[in-house]
Design a protein around this motif. Structure first.
Motif, mmCIF file in Angstrom:
data_model
loop_
_atom_site.group_PDB
_atom_site.id
_atom_site.type_symbol
_atom_site.label_atom_id
_atom_site.label_comp_id
_atom_site.label_asym_id
_atom_site.label_seq_id
_atom_site.Cartn_x
_atom_site.Cartn_y
_atom_site.Cartn_z
ATOM 1 N N ALA A 147 -9.708 -0.396 -8.099
ATOM 2 C CA ALA A 147 -9.081 0.931 -8.119
ATOM 3 C C ALA A 147 -10.140 2.029 -7.998
ATOM 4 O O ALA A 147 -9.944 3.028 -7.288
ATOM 5 C CB ALA A 147 -8.257 1.114 -9.386
ATOM 6 N N THR A 148 -11.274 1.846 -8.659
ATOM 7 C CA THR A 148 -12.360 2.820 -8.582
ATOM 8 C C THR A 148 -12.928 2.878 -7.165
ATOM 9 O O THR A 148 -13.209 3.963 -6.644
ATOM 10 C CB THR A 148 -13.474 2.471 -9.592
ATOM 11 N N ALA A 149 -13.079 1.727 -6.522
ATOM 12 C CA ALA A 149 -13.584 1.684 -5.143
ATOM 13 C C ALA A 149 -12.640 2.438 -4.208
ATOM 14 O O ALA A 149 -13.089 3.219 -3.356
ATOM 15 C CB ALA A 149 -13.745 0.238 -4.686
ATOM 16 N N ALA A 150 -11.338 2.234 -4.365
ATOM 17 C CA ALA A 150 -10.361 2.928 -3.525
ATOM 18 C C ALA A 150 -10.428 4.434 -3.757
ATOM 19 O O ALA A 150 -10.390 5.220 -2.802
ATOM 20 C CB ALA A 150 -8.964 2.398 -3.804
ATOM 21 N N ALA A 151 -10.554 4.848 -5.006
ATOM 22 C CA ALA A 151 -10.645 6.284 -5.328
ATOM 23 C C ALA A 151 -11.930 6.885 -4.753
ATOM 24 O O ALA A 151 -11.918 8.008 -4.234
ATOM 25 C CB ALA A 151 -10.583 6.490 -6.834
ATOM 26 N N PHE A 152 -13.026 6.140 -4.819
ATOM 27 C CA PHE A 152 -14.301 6.618 -4.269
ATOM 28 C C PHE A 152 -14.201 6.821 -2.761
ATOM 29 O O PHE A 152 -14.596 7.858 -2.233
ATOM 30 C CB PHE A 152 -15.425 5.636 -4.603
ATOM 31 N N LEU A 153 -13.677 5.820 -2.051
ATOM 32 C CA LEU A 153 -13.567 5.927 -0.600
ATOM 33 C C LEU A 153 -12.620 7.068 -0.208
ATOM 34 O O LEU A 153 -12.874 7.790 0.757
ATOM 35 C CB LEU A 153 -13.114 4.597 0.007
ATOM 36 N N ALA A 154 -11.550 7.263 -0.972
ATOM 37 C CA ALA A 154 -10.617 8.359 -0.697
ATOM 38 C C ALA A 154 -11.328 9.703 -0.861
ATOM 39 O O ALA A 154 -11.201 10.593 -0.010
ATOM 40 C CB ALA A 154 -9.414 8.275 -1.627
ATOM 41 N N LYS A 155 -12.074 9.847 -1.925
ATOM 42 C CA LYS A 155 -12.788 11.097 -2.175
ATOM 43 C C LYS A 155 -13.812 11.359 -1.074
ATOM 44 O O LYS A 155 -13.965 12.490 -0.596
ATOM 45 C CB LYS A 155 -13.469 11.039 -3.551
ATOM 46 N N LEU A 173 0.832 -1.203 0.000
ATOM 47 C CA LEU A 173 0.000 0.000 0.000
ATOM 48 C C LEU A 173 0.870 1.258 0.000
ATOM 49 O O LEU A 173 0.532 2.251 -0.640
ATOM 50 C CB LEU A 173 -0.950 0.003 1.192
ATOM 51 N N ALA A 174 2.001 1.196 0.701
ATOM 52 C CA ALA A 174 2.911 2.340 0.758
ATOM 53 C C ALA A 174 3.493 2.677 -0.617
ATOM 54 O O ALA A 174 3.905 3.808 -0.859
ATOM 55 C CB ALA A 174 4.040 2.070 1.754
ATOM 56 N N ALA A 175 3.490 1.707 -1.526
ATOM 57 C CA ALA A 175 3.990 1.944 -2.882
ATOM 58 C C ALA A 175 3.055 2.850 -3.684
ATOM 59 O O ALA A 175 3.424 3.339 -4.750
ATOM 60 C CB ALA A 175 4.197 0.614 -3.615
ATOM 61 N N ARG A 176 1.824 3.053 -3.175
ATOM 62 C CA ARG A 176 0.860 3.998 -3.750
ATOM 63 C C ARG A 176 0.426 3.673 -5.181
ATOM 64 O O ARG A 176 0.093 4.565 -5.948
ATOM 65 C CB ARG A 176 1.411 5.424 -3.716
ATOM 66 N N SER A 177 0.423 2.411 -5.537
ATOM 67 C CA SER A 177 -0.052 2.047 -6.868
ATOM 68 C C SER A 177 -0.882 0.766 -6.794
ATOM 69 O O SER A 177 -0.791 0.012 -5.827
ATOM 70 C CB SER A 177 1.120 1.863 -7.837
#
Length: 174
Positions: free
Chosen positions: A162-170, A100-104
């Protein structure tokens, strides 16, 4: 016990930090009880999402037809699909923390012997993971766990994670 709504930092002995996986500088939530007891709990912004991460994991698991997990930087906070009950609250592996720390977005290698474990003291591999990055910080990830027999997820599933992670981040940033 009553949450104070206060998040802060305190000096905790190194041995306790090590066993509880608390890093220097980690935020802690402070709770108080009527009898004067004070309890410190690792603070996770993802736990503040509560049911949202659980619902998103359930919808994604149903859509993909495979288990989905949401973790913060220490443990599993939401899980959906087969085996979800055994995953909640379990500590994530150091390998997953580094991933996760690799940010990708990560997809496991085809060689099943080189797949990374999802949980501490477990062989259950990560097939796909996307970090949740909010305000520039890694807050956790959305994962597709697997077994030793599972094939790698298709590109559509990787994109959905990836979309789920972006949604939760937003959602966390709002």
């Amino acid at each position: 016990m009553k949450a104070t709504g206060i998040v802060g930092r305190i000096v905790i002995p190194k041995e306790i930090r090590r066993t509880q996986r608390i890093r220097q500088g980690d935020s802690l939530e402070i709770f108080t009880a009527a009898d004067g007891e004070v309890v410190f709990k690792k603070y996770s912004p993802l736990s503040g999402l509560g049911s949202l991460s659980k619902v998103y994991a359930e919808v994604l698991a149903k859509s993909l037809g495979r288990p989905v997990v949401v973790c913060d930087t220490h443990q599993i906070v939401a899980a959906a699909g087969p085996g979800r009950g055994e995953l909640l609250g379990r500590a994530i592996s150091p390998e997953l923390e580094q991933l996760l720390a690799a940010r990708s977005v990560y997809t496991a290698p085809t060689d099943r012997t080189r797949r990374l474990p999802m949980l501490e003291r477990s062989e259950r591999p990560i097939l796909c993971a996307a970090p949740i990055l909010a305000h520039g910080d890694i807050e956790g990830g959305v994962l597709l766990p697997g077994t030793g027999r599972d094939a790698l997820p298709e590109e559509e599933a990787v994109h959905a994670v990836a979309t789920a992670a972006a949604f939760l981040a937003k959602w966390m940033e709002e």
